[in-house]
Motif scaffolding. Structure first.
Motif, PDB file in Angstrom:
ATOM      1  N   ASN A   1       0.818  -1.207   0.000  1.00 37.32           N
ATOM      2  CA  ASN A   1       0.000   0.000   0.000  1.00 37.32           C
ATOM      3  C   ASN A   1       0.855   1.262   0.000  1.00 37.32           C
ATOM      4  OD1 ASN A   1      -2.232  -1.647   0.177  1.00 37.32           O
ATOM      5  ND2 ASN A   1      -2.633  -1.227   2.313  1.00 37.32           N
ATOM      6  N   GLN A   2       0.438   2.251  -0.786  1.00 36.33           N
ATOM      7  CA  GLN A   2       1.078   3.570  -0.766  1.00 36.33           C
ATOM      8  C   GLN A   2       0.323   4.386   0.277  1.00 36.33           C
ATOM      9  OE1 GLN A   2       3.664   4.312  -2.840  1.00 36.33           O
ATOM     10  NE2 GLN A   2       3.911   6.376  -2.045  1.00 36.33           N
ATOM     11  N   VAL A   3       1.003   4.793   1.362  1.00 35.23           N
ATOM     12  CA  VAL A   3       0.313   5.398   2.492  1.00 35.23           C
ATOM     13  C   VAL A   3       1.029   6.651   2.992  1.00 35.23           C
ATOM     14  CG1 VAL A   3      -0.646   3.215   3.311  1.00 35.23           C
ATOM     15  CG2 VAL A   3       1.545   3.981   4.188  1.00 35.23           C
ATOM     16  N   GLY A   4       0.307   7.386   3.811  1.00 33.95           N
ATOM     17  CA  GLY A   4       0.864   8.492   4.569  1.00 33.95           C
ATOM     18  C   GLY A   4       0.640   8.201   6.038  1.00 33.95           C
ATOM     19  N   LEU A   5       1.703   8.246   6.827  1.00 35.14           N
ATOM     20  CA  LEU A   5       1.603   7.993   8.269  1.00 35.14           C
ATOM     21  C   LEU A   5       1.736   9.317   9.001  1.00 35.14           C
ATOM     22  CD1 LEU A   5       3.893   4.852   8.603  1.00 35.14           C
ATOM     23  CD2 LEU A   5       1.423   4.922   8.321  1.00 35.14           C
ATOM     24  N   LEU A   6       0.809   9.594   9.920  1.00 33.27           N
ATOM     25  CA  LEU A   6       0.789  10.833  10.682  1.00 33.27           C
ATOM     26  C   LEU A   6       1.452  10.621  12.040  1.00 33.27           C
ATOM     27  CD1 LEU A   6      -0.268  13.775  10.935  1.00 33.27           C
ATOM     28  CD2 LEU A   6      -2.335  12.801  11.959  1.00 33.27           C
ATOM     29  N   PHE A   7       2.398  11.525  12.363  1.00 36.39           N
ATOM     30  CA  PHE A   7       3.110  11.489  13.644  1.00 36.39           C
ATOM     31  C   PHE A   7       3.004  12.851  14.311  1.00 36.39           C
ATOM     32  CE2 PHE A   7       5.372   8.521  10.837  1.00 36.39           C
ATOM     33  CZ  PHE A   7       5.276   7.366  11.568  1.00 36.39           C
ATOM     34  N   ASP A   8       3.472  12.963  15.577  1.00 40.29           N
ATOM     35  CA  ASP A   8       3.529  14.240  16.290  1.00 40.29           C
ATOM     36  C   ASP A   8       4.533  15.176  15.616  1.00 40.29           C
ATOM     37  OD1 ASP A   8       1.665  13.639  18.243  1.00 40.29           O
ATOM     38  OD2 ASP A   8       3.170  12.650  19.505  1.00 40.29           O
ATOM     39  N   ASP A   9       4.430  16.471  15.929  1.00 32.90           N
ATOM     40  CA  ASP A   9       5.349  17.465  15.381  1.00 32.90           C
ATOM     41  C   ASP A   9       6.803  17.184  15.750  1.00 32.90           C
ATOM     42  OD1 ASP A   9       3.884  19.182  13.785  1.00 32.90           O
ATOM     43  OD2 ASP A   9       3.157  20.339  15.488  1.00 32.90           O
TER      44      ASP A   9
END
Length: 118
Positions: free
Chosen positions: A60-68
């Motif tokens: 899968n081509q994905v975007g992972l969201l993390f803290d700043d």
């Protein structure tokens, strides 16, 4: 074992940092802890083609969201893993070596075109 190589990194105001890439192996879920360069990070969100999903699987081509705070650690080419191991993949032969092995045949004759040109 989860592994993703970061292709790009974006900072989104009031949300965090997004690392995009293709999942090489394993799966990742929202809330899991992953490791980038020895630094543990918690996945706050997973997006795939502008759709929020709970899990991402291999391929899968994905975007992972993390803290700043993750912006300093995440860079293009960094490897995100599920357990902290970053074992390199088996080396593949270079393109020029493949050409030498299979042979490209004899060189073609140069041809000239003596028609009406534009």
């Amino acid at each position: 074992m989860f592994e993703l190589t970061v292709e790009d990194v974006f900072r989104i105001r009031n949300r965090g940092v997004v690392a995009t890439g293709r999942v090489a192996t394993g799966t990742v879920r929202v809330g899991e802890t992953v490791v980038v360069g020895g630094t543990p990070l918690v996945v706050k969100g997973v997006e795939m083609f502008r759709k929020v999903v709970d899990t991402a699987a291999e391929g899968n081509q994905v975007g992972l969201l993390f803290d700043d705070a993750a912006h300093d650690v995440l860079t293009r080419g960094a490897v995100i893993t599920g357990d902290g191991s970053t074992a390199p993949a088996a080396p593949s032969p270079a393109a020029e070596d493949i050409g030498r092995q299979i042979g490209l045949g004899e060189p073609q004759k140069k041809r000239r075109w003596f028609g009406r040109g534009a």
